[in-house]
Design a protein around this motif. Structure first.
Motif, PDB file in Angstrom:
ATOM      1  N   ARG A 157       0.818  -1.214   0.000  1.00 29.06           N
ATOM      2  CA  ARG A 157       0.000   0.000   0.000  1.00 29.06           C
ATOM      3  C   ARG A 157       0.854   1.268   0.000  1.00 29.06           C
ATOM      4  O   ARG A 157       0.347   2.372  -0.002  1.00 29.06           O
ATOM      5  N   SER A 158       2.170   1.071  -0.010  1.00 30.52           N
ATOM      6  CA  SER A 158       3.064   2.230  -0.048  1.00 30.52           C
ATOM      7  C   SER A 158       3.806   2.263  -1.379  1.00 30.52           C
ATOM      8  O   SER A 158       3.797   1.312  -2.132  1.00 30.52           O
ATOM      9  N   ASP A 159       4.452   3.352  -1.632  1.00 34.60           N
ATOM     10  CA  ASP A 159       5.217   3.567  -2.862  1.00 34.60           C
ATOM     11  C   ASP A 159       6.530   2.790  -2.767  1.00 34.60           C
ATOM     12  O   ASP A 159       7.293   2.984  -1.838  1.00 34.60           O
ATOM     13  N   ASN A 160       6.786   1.885  -3.727  1.00 33.65           N
ATOM     14  CA  ASN A 160       8.054   1.159  -3.736  1.00 33.65           C
ATOM     15  C   ASN A 160       8.978   1.645  -4.847  1.00 33.65           C
ATOM     16  O   ASN A 160       9.990   1.035  -5.129  1.00 33.65           O
ATOM     17  N   GLY A 161       8.603   2.739  -5.508  1.00 35.97           N
ATOM     18  CA  GLY A 161       9.424   3.290  -6.581  1.00 35.97           C
ATOM     19  C   GLY A 161       8.947   2.908  -7.968  1.00 35.97           C
ATOM     20  O   GLY A 161       9.457   3.399  -8.955  1.00 35.97           O
ATOM     21  N   GLY A 162       7.972   2.028  -8.041  1.00 33.80           N
ATOM     22  CA  GLY A 162       7.411   1.624  -9.330  1.00 33.80           C
ATOM     23  C   GLY A 162       6.185   2.452  -9.685  1.00 33.80           C
ATOM     24  O   GLY A 162       5.708   3.256  -8.891  1.00 33.80           O
ATOM     25  N   ILE A 163       5.684   2.243 -10.890  1.00 38.22           N
ATOM     26  CA  ILE A 163       4.448   2.902 -11.321  1.00 38.22           C
ATOM     27  C   ILE A 163       3.724   1.967 -12.280  1.00 38.22           C
ATOM     28  O   ILE A 163       4.337   1.342 -13.130  1.00 38.22           O
ATOM     29  N   LEU A 164       2.436   1.867 -12.101  1.00 44.95           N
ATOM     30  CA  LEU A 164       1.585   1.063 -12.968  1.00 44.95           C
ATOM     31  C   LEU A 164       0.404   1.933 -13.363  1.00 44.95           C
ATOM     32  O   LEU A 164      -0.289   2.470 -12.498  1.00 44.95           O
ATOM     33  N   ARG A 165       0.216   2.122 -14.667  1.00 50.42           N
ATOM     34  CA  ARG A 165      -0.936   2.868 -15.187  1.00 50.42           C
ATOM     35  C   ARG A 165      -1.607   1.981 -16.218  1.00 50.42           C
ATOM     36  O   ARG A 165      -0.942   1.473 -17.124  1.00 50.42           O
ATOM     37  N   PHE A 166      -2.908   1.783 -16.065  1.00 50.50           N
ATOM     38  CA  PHE A 166      -3.615   0.979 -17.057  1.00 50.50           C
ATOM     39  C   PHE A 166      -5.058   1.434 -17.166  1.00 50.50           C
ATOM     40  O   PHE A 166      -5.589   2.110 -16.292  1.00 50.50           O
TER      41      PHE A 166
ATOM     42  N   ASP B 108      -1.113   2.713  -9.815  1.00 49.89           N
ATOM     43  CA  ASP B 108      -0.611   2.204  -8.548  1.00 49.89           C
ATOM     44  C   ASP B 108       0.875   2.541  -8.473  1.00 49.89           C
ATOM     45  O   ASP B 108       1.569   2.521  -9.483  1.00 49.89           O
ATOM     46  N   ARG B 109       1.359   2.842  -7.269  1.00 47.94           N
ATOM     47  CA  ARG B 109       2.766   3.168  -7.091  1.00 47.94           C
ATOM     48  C   ARG B 109       3.542   2.006  -6.469  1.00 47.94           C
ATOM     49  O   ARG B 109       4.691   2.152  -6.077  1.00 47.94           O
ATOM     50  N   PHE B 110       2.893   0.861  -6.346  1.00 46.71           N
ATOM     51  CA  PHE B 110       3.570  -0.353  -5.907  1.00 46.71           C
ATOM     52  C   PHE B 110       3.440  -1.373  -7.029  1.00 46.71           C
ATOM     53  O   PHE B 110       2.344  -1.822  -7.360  1.00 46.71           O
ATOM     54  N   VAL B 111       4.557  -1.708  -7.656  1.00 47.14           N
ATOM     55  CA  VAL B 111       4.544  -2.736  -8.708  1.00 47.14           C
ATOM     56  C   VAL B 111       5.907  -3.429  -8.718  1.00 47.14           C
ATOM     57  O   VAL B 111       6.939  -2.787  -8.584  1.00 47.14           O
ATOM     58  N   VAL B 112       5.851  -4.745  -8.822  1.00 51.69           N
ATOM     59  CA  VAL B 112       7.049  -5.585  -8.746  1.00 51.69           C
ATOM     60  C   VAL B 112       7.174  -6.394 -10.029  1.00 51.69           C
ATOM     61  O   VAL B 112       6.179  -6.887 -10.558  1.00 51.69           O
ATOM     62  N   ALA B 113       8.395  -6.552 -10.526  1.00 53.72           N
ATOM     63  CA  ALA B 113       8.698  -7.464 -11.632  1.00 53.72           C
ATOM     64  C   ALA B 113       9.597  -8.548 -11.058  1.00 53.72           C
ATOM     65  O   ALA B 113      10.722  -8.284 -10.662  1.00 53.72           O
ATOM     66  N   GLN B 114       9.058  -9.752 -10.977  1.00 47.06           N
ATOM     67  CA  GLN B 114       9.813 -10.874 -10.411  1.00 47.06           C
ATOM     68  C   GLN B 114      10.263 -11.799 -11.535  1.00 47.06           C
ATOM     69  O   GLN B 114       9.442 -12.373 -12.230  1.00 47.06           O
ATOM     70  N   PHE B 115      11.568 -11.927 -11.690  1.00 47.62           N
ATOM     71  CA  PHE B 115      12.132 -12.751 -12.757  1.00 47.62           C
ATOM     72  C   PHE B 115      12.611 -14.070 -12.188  1.00 47.62           C
ATOM     73  O   PHE B 115      13.372 -14.098 -11.225  1.00 47.62           O
ATOM     74  N   THR B 116      12.147 -15.173 -12.781  1.00 46.75           N
ATOM     75  CA  THR B 116      12.560 -16.513 -12.374  1.00 46.75           C
ATOM     76  C   THR B 116      13.177 -17.215 -13.572  1.00 46.75           C
ATOM     77  O   THR B 116      12.478 -17.491 -14.552  1.00 46.75           O
ATOM     78  N   PRO B 117      14.476 -17.485 -13.523  1.00 41.33           N
ATOM     79  CA  PRO B 117      15.100 -18.218 -14.626  1.00 41.33           C
ATOM     80  C   PRO B 117      14.547 -19.637 -14.694  1.00 41.33           C
ATOM     81  O   PRO B 117      14.132 -20.199 -13.685  1.00 41.33           O
ATOM     82  N   ARG B 118      14.554 -20.217 -15.898  1.00 41.14           N
ATOM     83  CA  ARG B 118      14.063 -21.589 -16.043  1.00 41.14           C
ATOM     84  C   ARG B 118      14.901 -22.517 -15.174  1.00 41.14           C
ATOM     85  O   ARG B 118      16.061 -22.259 -14.885  1.00 41.14           O
ATOM     86  N   GLY B 119      14.277 -23.589 -14.768  1.00 38.32           N
ATOM     87  CA  GLY B 119      14.946 -24.544 -13.883  1.00 38.32           C
ATOM     88  C   GLY B 119      13.925 -25.542 -13.382  1.00 38.32           C
ATOM     89  O   GLY B 119      13.105 -26.051 -14.145  1.00 38.32           O
ATOM     90  N   ASP B 120      13.942 -25.792 -12.081  1.00 37.01           N
ATOM     91  CA  ASP B 120      13.028 -26.766 -11.491  1.00 37.01           C
ATOM     92  C   ASP B 120      11.574 -26.309 -11.526  1.00 37.01           C
ATOM     93  O   ASP B 120      10.671 -27.109 -11.720  1.00 37.01           O
ATOM     94  N   LEU B 121      11.348 -25.027 -11.346  1.00 37.14           N
ATOM     95  CA  LEU B 121       9.995 -24.505 -11.262  1.00 37.14           C
ATOM     96  C   LEU B 121       9.371 -24.220 -12.627  1.00 37.14           C
ATOM     97  O   LEU B 121       8.211 -24.521 -12.855  1.00 37.14           O
ATOM     98  N   PHE B 122      10.134 -23.639 -13.539  1.00 37.87           N
ATOM     99  CA  PHE B 122       9.618 -23.264 -14.858  1.00 37.87           C
ATOM    100  C   PHE B 122      10.475 -23.888 -15.954  1.00 37.87           C
ATOM    101  O   PHE B 122      11.697 -23.943 -15.829  1.00 37.87           O
ATOM    102  N   THR B 123       9.841 -24.321 -17.046  1.00 32.84           N
ATOM    103  CA  THR B 123      10.588 -24.823 -18.200  1.00 32.84           C
ATOM    104  C   THR B 123      11.088 -23.668 -19.059  1.00 32.84           C
ATOM    105  O   THR B 123      12.009 -23.840 -19.847  1.00 32.84           O
ATOM    106  N   ASP B 124      10.468 -22.488 -18.949  1.00 34.76           N
ATOM    107  CA  ASP B 124      10.900 -21.271 -19.631  1.00 34.76           C
ATOM    108  C   ASP B 124      11.292 -20.246 -18.576  1.00 34.76           C
ATOM    109  O   ASP B 124      10.937 -20.368 -17.407  1.00 34.76           O
ATOM    110  N   ASP B 125      12.015 -19.220 -18.993  1.00 37.09           N
ATOM    111  CA  ASP B 125      12.280 -18.092 -18.104  1.00 37.09           C
ATOM    112  C   ASP B 125      10.969 -17.348 -17.934  1.00 37.09           C
ATOM    113  O   ASP B 125      10.194 -17.199 -18.877  1.00 37.09           O
TER     114      ASP B 125
END
Length: 171
Positions: free
Chosen positions: A37-46, A55-72
């Motif tokens: 609910r606070s500003d994390n430095g991101g911005i989302l407008r849609f 929204d001023r809270f937005v995260v981009a979480q990157f998971t490289p392929r491996g055990d969990l995902f077959t693709d990045d």
């Protein structure tokens, strides 16, 4: 004698002052410490059907392929999992390129785009398209679009927007 001690101290101060500092790995603050609910430095407008949201809270979480995902996998979202914050937006993009910087400038298919208005309503979902415009160590920027569908009544809603998401690595 005093002169020699003074020169020795001066040389010691110069050596210690010019010593290279070791780079410490960048530490990511836990999401709970920031709070969605606070500003994390991101911005989302849609826009959904002409109604603009941001929204001023937005995260981009990157998971490289491996055990969990077959693709990045790159997920962009504006909420914490345990939060009761609404509206919620989730974008999930898969690609077979482990260097996220190489995603820049490409139109990528969105595997899942979900928009949830409240806890009492089911999410509107779709597949769509995203374009990553910039990637650095701190942020991922881009645009997205799609056509959300309400599974209950079959009604479609156009969604499009842009984001600057705070980067998190999930390794």
């Amino acid at each position: 004698m005093t002169r020699q001690i003074f020169l020795l101290l001066l040389v010691l101060a110069l050596v210690l002052g010019c010593e290279r500092k070791q780079e410490q790995p960048r530490k990511q603050a836990p999401l709970a410490a920031v709070g969605d609910r606070s500003d994390n430095g991101g911005i989302l407008r849609f826009t959904v059907e002409g109604k603009t949201m941001h929204d001023r809270f937005v995260v981009a979480q990157f998971t490289p392929r491996g055990d969990l995902f077959t693709d990045d996998n790159l997920q962009i979202y504006n909420y914490d999992i345990q939060s009761d914050k609404y509206p919620r937006l989730l974008i999930s993009i898969n690609n077979r390129e482990s260097d996220l910087r190489n995603w820049t400038g490409k139109n990528l298919p969105v595997e899942l785009l979900a928009f949830t208005v409240s806890a009492l309503t089911p999410p509107l979902t779709t597949k769509g398209e995203a374009r990553i415009t910039r990637v650095d160590d701190s942020y991922v920027e881009g645009q997205f679009r799609g056509e959300l569908v309400n599974e209950e009544n079959g009604k479609f809603y156009e969604i499009r927007g842009e984001f600057k998401a705070v980067m998190r690595l999930n390794v």
